[in-house]
Design a protein around this motif. Structure first.
Motif, PDB file in Angstrom:
ATOM      1  N   GLY A 159       0.807  -1.214   0.000  1.00  0.00           N
ATOM      2  CA  GLY A 159       0.000   0.000   0.000  1.00  0.00           C
ATOM      3  C   GLY A 159       0.842   1.266   0.000  1.00  0.00           C
ATOM      4  N   PHE A 160       2.014   1.198   0.632  1.00  0.00           N
ATOM      5  CA  PHE A 160       2.862   2.389   0.680  1.00  0.00           C
ATOM      6  C   PHE A 160       3.364   2.755  -0.716  1.00  0.00           C
ATOM      7  CE2 PHE A 160       3.030   1.096   5.104  1.00  0.00           C
ATOM      8  CZ  PHE A 160       2.774   2.322   5.704  1.00  0.00           C
ATOM      9  N   PHE A 202     -17.679   5.178   2.403  1.00  0.00           N
ATOM     10  CA  PHE A 202     -16.520   5.659   1.646  1.00  0.00           C
ATOM     11  C   PHE A 202     -16.893   5.807   0.169  1.00  0.00           C
ATOM     12  CE2 PHE A 202     -12.367   4.851  -0.469  1.00  0.00           C
ATOM     13  CZ  PHE A 202     -11.710   5.955   0.029  1.00  0.00           C
ATOM     14  N   ALA A 203     -17.575   4.796  -0.364  1.00  0.00           N
ATOM     15  CA  ALA A 203     -17.964   4.840  -1.779  1.00  0.00           C
ATOM     16  C   ALA A 203     -18.854   6.041  -2.049  1.00  0.00           C
ATOM     17  CB  ALA A 203     -18.678   3.552  -2.160  1.00  0.00           C
ATOM     18  N   PHE A 204     -19.835   6.261  -1.155  1.00  0.00           N
ATOM     19  CA  PHE A 204     -20.768   7.352  -1.448  1.00  0.00           C
ATOM     20  C   PHE A 204     -20.170   8.726  -1.184  1.00  0.00           C
ATOM     21  CE2 PHE A 204     -23.920   4.195  -2.200  1.00  0.00           C
ATOM     22  CZ  PHE A 204     -24.696   4.808  -3.152  1.00  0.00           C
ATOM     23  N   VAL A 205     -19.176   8.805  -0.277  1.00  0.00           N
ATOM     24  CA  VAL A 205     -18.454  10.076  -0.120  1.00  0.00           C
ATOM     25  C   VAL A 205     -17.782  10.421  -1.448  1.00  0.00           C
ATOM     26  CG1 VAL A 205     -16.395  11.068   0.919  1.00  0.00           C
ATOM     27  CG2 VAL A 205     -18.132  10.044   2.364  1.00  0.00           C
ATOM     28  N   TYR A 257     -12.930  11.234   3.517  1.00  0.00           N
ATOM     29  CA  TYR A 257     -12.062  10.426   2.643  1.00  0.00           C
ATOM     30  C   TYR A 257     -10.832   9.984   3.419  1.00  0.00           C
ATOM     31  CZ  TYR A 257      -9.222   9.103  -1.366  1.00  0.00           C
ATOM     32  OH  TYR A 257      -8.441   8.406  -2.233  1.00  0.00           O
ATOM     33  N   ALA A 258     -10.182  10.947   4.089  1.00  0.00           N
ATOM     34  CA  ALA A 258      -8.953  10.617   4.817  1.00  0.00           C
ATOM     35  C   ALA A 258      -9.243   9.650   5.964  1.00  0.00           C
ATOM     36  CB  ALA A 258      -8.306  11.897   5.343  1.00  0.00           C
ATOM     37  N   VAL A 259     -10.359   9.870   6.666  1.00  0.00           N
ATOM     38  CA  VAL A 259     -10.653   9.017   7.829  1.00  0.00           C
ATOM     39  C   VAL A 259     -10.986   7.596   7.375  1.00  0.00           C
ATOM     40  CG1 VAL A 259     -12.271   8.649   9.723  1.00  0.00           C
ATOM     41  CG2 VAL A 259     -11.397  10.925   9.275  1.00  0.00           C
ATOM     42  N   LEU A 260     -11.754   7.460   6.305  1.00  0.00           N
ATOM     43  CA  LEU A 260     -12.252   6.134   5.920  1.00  0.00           C
ATOM     44  C   LEU A 260     -11.320   5.387   4.978  1.00  0.00           C
ATOM     45  CD1 LEU A 260     -16.043   6.845   5.367  1.00  0.00           C
ATOM     46  CD2 LEU A 260     -15.054   5.430   7.139  1.00  0.00           C
ATOM     47  N   LEU A 261     -10.206   6.010   4.585  1.00  0.00           N
ATOM     48  CA  LEU A 261      -9.378   5.394   3.534  1.00  0.00           C
ATOM     49  C   LEU A 261      -8.788   4.042   3.959  1.00  0.00           C
ATOM     50  CD1 LEU A 261      -8.174   5.651   0.736  1.00  0.00           C
ATOM     51  CD2 LEU A 261      -6.277   6.913   1.702  1.00  0.00           C
ATOM     52  N   SER A 262      -8.255   3.972   5.176  1.00  0.00           N
ATOM     53  CA  SER A 262      -7.547   2.746   5.531  1.00  0.00           C
ATOM     54  C   SER A 262      -8.526   1.631   5.900  1.00  0.00           C
ATOM     55  CB  SER A 262      -6.600   3.017   6.697  1.00  0.00           C
ATOM     56  OG  SER A 262      -7.313   2.957   7.898  1.00  0.00           O
ATOM     57  N   PRO A 276     -15.430   0.614  15.326  1.00  0.00           N
ATOM     58  CA  PRO A 276     -16.726   1.194  15.718  1.00  0.00           C
ATOM     59  C   PRO A 276     -16.619   2.648  16.143  1.00  0.00           C
ATOM     60  CG  PRO A 276     -16.213  -0.763  17.036  1.00  0.00           C
ATOM     61  CD  PRO A 276     -15.080  -0.576  16.084  1.00  0.00           C
ATOM     62  N   LYS A 277     -15.525   2.996  16.836  1.00  0.00           N
ATOM     63  CA  LYS A 277     -15.387   4.381  17.309  1.00  0.00           C
ATOM     64  C   LYS A 277     -15.301   5.331  16.133  1.00  0.00           C
ATOM     65  CE  LYS A 277     -13.648   4.438  21.945  1.00  0.00           C
ATOM     66  NZ  LYS A 277     -12.571   3.633  22.512  1.00  0.00           N
ATOM     67  N   LYS A 278     -14.448   4.960  15.163  1.00  0.00           N
ATOM     68  CA  LYS A 278     -14.271   5.836  14.003  1.00  0.00           C
ATOM     69  C   LYS A 278     -15.553   5.891  13.181  1.00  0.00           C
ATOM     70  CE  LYS A 278      -9.369   6.060  13.278  1.00  0.00           C
ATOM     71  NZ  LYS A 278      -8.204   5.493  12.639  1.00  0.00           N
ATOM     72  N   LEU A 279     -16.248   4.743  13.087  1.00  0.00           N
ATOM     73  CA  LEU A 279     -17.496   4.732  12.323  1.00  0.00           C
ATOM     74  C   LEU A 279     -18.524   5.653  12.952  1.00  0.00           C
ATOM     75  CD1 LEU A 279     -18.206   1.094  11.154  1.00  0.00           C
ATOM     76  CD2 LEU A 279     -17.745   3.106   9.765  1.00  0.00           C
TER      77      LEU A 279
END
Lengths: 387, 396
Positions: A57-58, B252-255, B305-310, B317-320
């Motif tokens: 990925g990097f 992520f897809a819909f963003v 985008y940045a939050v959901l990328l990885s 659950p927290k991030k979601l």
């Protein structure tokens, strides 16, 4: 040929759920150098095997960002620095227009780098052989079985113990896998390279033949070979061999009025403005002036257009010299050009040229209005208002 | 790991839902009434934002249900009850729409007869944009949605008792009918309520733009509630990381889809540079609106985008939970950005007012009450659904 070196011990299982369980148990038993082979990707297997996340990925990220940067920088350099061009009135650095290209280049570079990186770093190009190739084990796991191989390089590897461990997992079968120590297994072997060369030769040769020879053979040339004469082509019909003929002396093209004052320094004797200033005529003149003249002369004839500084500035049309020009002189300049100004004869027909002359007169009158003009205009306004 | 057996006992939604929901709703209602008294125009514009937001969540949820049936999705079966509860908003729209129709004169320029008389463009649009047809459309669309809501939700809850597989088959048929109707009605709804605020402007992609936001909002609402209930122990053994990952991936897809549509709309208008189209964006670049416009790109696209990328972030659950609240806010900001610059006093730039905060507050209380009302005495798992087991055993 003796397969002497032990690569590892393999075991086959028959369901994806079982193989996840097996992977988990193997990892828990302390083995690190083992691999799972399945006919299709199984989600969650990397977690069960306790694998670290892939570093691939990097490569994707770095090359993707490189792609964005290269695309943006290249467009900035070409469009804003090296060859700035006005395209439909947009700024030189037109970011929204660059975004689709940037996106494409980002994706292109990221995917190419991922595939090439995968082949070089993970598949160890030009190596093309793996001890598991051509084994019964490989045949099974590419059909309908799920396999586990514990490699002999593992630090906990002891043949009997490993076999015992595998037996405890209830596999369908267990097999020891051997390989030859020294095998010529590089992709760069002469036979392969020769084949690659031959394929390249045949592909390019065929392409050349089709595009340059075949398409000019009958019947493929039916579209291009026609009985009519093409411009610049020879002809056997005429004695001098030229296909293109000069017109008969004195021929005049349809609608063409010959310009008799060409090169005449004092053309106004011959040229009288045949058009009166009418609303219709001014409308034509304005439209043509704004299309063809205003890019250099400016919308109001001040010589102050958006191209100022990129060309020698044209002089103002409101100078005394220009105002004292007779109508015929302006017409002459439009047809012949003057200094850096080229001829506009091809773009404007006779009526349109005179209309532009009339419109320039209107502009000059407007810019240099006399007292009586202003009073007249005021009177007109009052009249309009009372209506 | 197969969960071949499961025992579901009905469990009521947390009591706090109703308690806090009522408190927030009543407080919000009082403040909203004060707002109407203080500044009628600002209040009604804010109420329109709230109404659009509720359509997004309610209608979007119904779309998610229909999508599940039509696509034959397994993974979303275990929590299908949540979008079913949320689309309970739809019948309430009959009442919610009334203030907007009463105050239509403050909202829509094209309702001013004398302005339309003088305006060639509005005169040309009059056969569509007139108040009678507008009201007919508003109620007809709500009626259509409610009919499909009643069919899909009733069949689904009937199945809990009867375990009749034919009900699923029926719902698939009705969902297949609903989806094209949904496409048409949501397009015209967005044109009526949002695009016609500036009746001289038009954009053919506007319906899709609103649809993209709708799916984000409803999906974010469902994600938020499911993750919240999972943490409270309601969905504990059943909703796994694979389900959460699917939520994250869809969000992520819909963003990205939203950004793609929003950018397409902007690029074409910017490039063609036609005055009858560009002025809409220029209004949103006036004064402090430019900050809101840039903020919208960051809030609605760059941050999620940045939050959901990885990959791990998509099943955390927290991030979601964080990103669903964030995306609900982003959609609110999106509608705010669509609606507010049309207000007379806001044309030249954004002005702060406390009224803007009252209506989202009211909306939160309202949705909580809707959830607790429609979720009463219902199974959180559709225990009669033939796809439920596959949904519980869902693996990526």
């Amino acid at each position: 040929m003796h397969n002497t070196n032990l690569f590892g011990v393999s075991a086959l299982f028959d369901s994806p759920d079982k193989i996840i369980l097996v992977a988990k148990k193997t990892a828990e038993a302390g083995f690190t150098n083992f691999d799972i082979n399945t006919p299709y990707p199984i989600h969650g297997i990397e977690k069960a095997m306790k694998l670290k996340p892939s570093k691939l990925g990097f490569i994707t990220l770095v090359f993707g960002l490189t792609g964005s940067f290269i695309a943006l920088f290249f467009m900035y350099w070409t469009m804003s620095i090296d060859y700035p061009m006005i395209i439909s009135g947009k700024p030189f650095f037109a970011l929204p227009a660059f975004i689709p290209v940037t996106f494409e280049v980002t994706v292109l570079l990221a995917t190419l780098a991922t595939v090439i990186g995968m082949i070089t770093f993970f598949f160890k190009f030009p190596e093309n052989h793996h001890p598991l190739h051509d084994t019964n084990y490989m045949k099974q796991v590419s059909k309908d079985k799920f396999g586990l191989v514990i490699e002999s390089t593992d630090k906990n590897f002891e043949l009997e113990k490993v076999k015992e461990f595998l037996q405890s997992l209830n596999p369908i079968s267990i097999e020891e896998i051997y390989y030859q120590a020294k095998e010529n297994n590089s992709v760069l072997e002469p036979r392969f390279l020769t084949l690659l060369f031959v394929i390249a030769l045949v592909t390019s040769g065929t392409t050349y033949f089709i595009l340059n020879k075949l398409l000019y053979m009958t019947p493929f040339d039916w579209m291009s070979t026609q009985l009519k004469l093409n411009p610049q082509k020879p002809s056997e019909l005429f004695s001098d061999g030229f296909g293109m003929r000069t017109p008969v002396a004195g021929t005049v093209a349809q609608g063409f009025i010959p310009y008799l004052s060409k090169g005449n320094p004092n053309p106004t004797e011959l040229l009288e403005n045949p058009y009166l200033i009418t609303e219709e005529n001014i409308k034509i003149g304005k439209s043509k002036y704004l299309t063809f003249c205003s890019p250099c002369h400016g919308n109001f004839g001040d010589g102050d257009s958006r191209l100022r500084g990129q060309f020698p500035n044209p002089p103002s049309l409101h100078s005394k010299r220009a105002r004292d020009f007779k109508d015929g002189m302006i017409y002459h300049v439009i047809v012949n050009g003057q200094n850096s100004m080229p001829s506009y004869a091809p773009y404007l027909d006779n009526e349109e040229r005179w209309a532009v002359v009339n419109y320039i007169r209107v502009l000059q009158r407007a810019k240099n209005a006399s007292e009586s003009d202003i009073q007249f205009a005021k009177k007109e306004n009052v009249k309009n208002a009372s209506n | 790991m197969h969960q071949t057996d499961f025992h579901y006992t009905q469990k009521e939604l947390p009591a706090g839902l109703k308690k806090f929901g009522s408190i927030i709703f009543i407080l919000g209602l009082i403040l909203a009434l004060v707002a109407f008294y203080v500044d009628k125009e600002r209040a009604i514009f804010n109420y329109l934002i709230l109404y659009s937001m509720l359509i997004s969540i309610g209608l979007g949820s119904l779309f998610l249900i229909a999508l599940e049936y039509v696509a034959g999705a397994d993974w979303s079966v275990p929590f299908r009850r949540i979008p079913e509860f949320l689309s309970g908003i739809l019948p309430l729209l009959f009442v919610l729409v009334i203030p907007l129709l009463i105050f239509n004169h403050d909202l829509f320029h094209w309702t001013h007869k004398e302005a339309v008389e003088k305006d060639v463009i509005l005169k040309g649009k009059e056969p569509y944009l007139n108040i009678t047809f507008f009201i007919v459309r508003a109620f007809a669309f709500i009626a259509v949605w409610v009919i499909f809501y009643l069919i899909l939700a009733k069949n689904s809850s009937k199945q809990d008792a009867t375990k009749d597989q034919n009900l699923t088959r029926k719902n698939i048929k009705f969902s297949a009918i609903f989806i094209p109707i949904f496409a048409i009605t949501i397009t015209f709804t967005s044109i009526d309520w949002l695009m016609s605020l500036e009746p001289h402007w038009f954009s053919t992609i506007f319906g899709v733009y609103y649809f993209a936001g709708t799916v984000i909002a409803s999906l974010a609402a469902v994600t938020l509630i499911v993750v919240f209930l999972k943490e409270k122990g309601y969905y504990q053994p059943w909703i796994t990381d694979d389900h959460l990952y699917s939520f994250g991936a869809l969000l992520f897809a819909f963003v990205n889809f939203w950004a793609y549509i929003a950018f397409s709309q902007y690029l074409l208008i910017w490039y063609a540079n036609l005055p009858e189209e560009t002025f809409w964006f220029l209004t949103r670049w006036e004064g402090s609106w430019s900050i809101v416009s840039i903020l919208l790109i960051i809030v609605h696209f760059i941050v999620p985008y940045a939050v959901l990328l990885s990959q791990p972030a998509k099943m955390n659950p927290k991030k979601l939970k964080f990103i669903s609240i964030w995306l609900l806010f982003a959609h609110l900001l999106d509608i705010y950005w669509l609606v507010m610059p049309n207000m007379t006093e806001m044309k030249s730039g954004y002005h702060f007012s406390w009224i803007d905060f009252v209506f989202p507050f009211l909306g939160i209380g309202f949705v909580m009450l809707v959830l607790s009302f429609f979720g009463k005495n219902k199974n959180l798992l559709p225990i009669g659904d033939p796809k439920l087991k596959r949904g519980l055993n869902f693996h990526l």
